[in-house]
Motif scaffolding. Sequence first.
Motif: not given
Length: 194
Positions: A75-78, A96-98, A106-108
């Motif tokens: 769940g990182t921001s990239t 991609v810096q979210l 939209c984290n994975l």
Amino acid sequence: MLIVMRGLFIAFVAFLYSGLLYAGDGSVSSPFTVEEALSKKNNNMLCYVSGYIVGEYVNYSNNKHFYNMAPPFEGTSTYLIADMPFEYRLEKCMTVQLGAANTDICNLDEYPVYWNKKLLLQGNLSLFQTLPGIKNLKNFVLPEQPLEDETVYWNIFEDFETKNGYKPVSGDMYGGGVFMERIMRFLGYSKVLL
């Protein structure tokens, strides 16, 4: 023989020229591919890029990149995006810096349905996490719903309901995306014998 060689040369030149004709220009109607964006060399250009979400970037430590190309995600921001949905080579990917607001939606880890789906985004081409990437997102279009969650087929290392992860054999080290000795290309994980 000379005629055949000439024909092959003409076909090859036509193929190269056709690729140049259909290259993206970075606009919303003709976005760059990840490969085209990588060729721009982080020039801080504001443009649109289209690619598949192939994983998440976790950390850079001791001159090593840590990233996950397959579940379980953290769940990182990239994001990591690439031109092919199952790309595993980091040199073919962009970070991609979210940003904080987008990470929440939209984290994975919480939204695994976005994994291996195509994404259109607008931002600045810039180094991010020591890799070529996209920062300062201005606009992005997530894949349309409903989406199939492909991670259910990859539930090898973790039970997503209870978060009980795989316990490695002592003496073995597992790191998502640290491709060293043996590459488990199928999973995107490597096993490094210590």
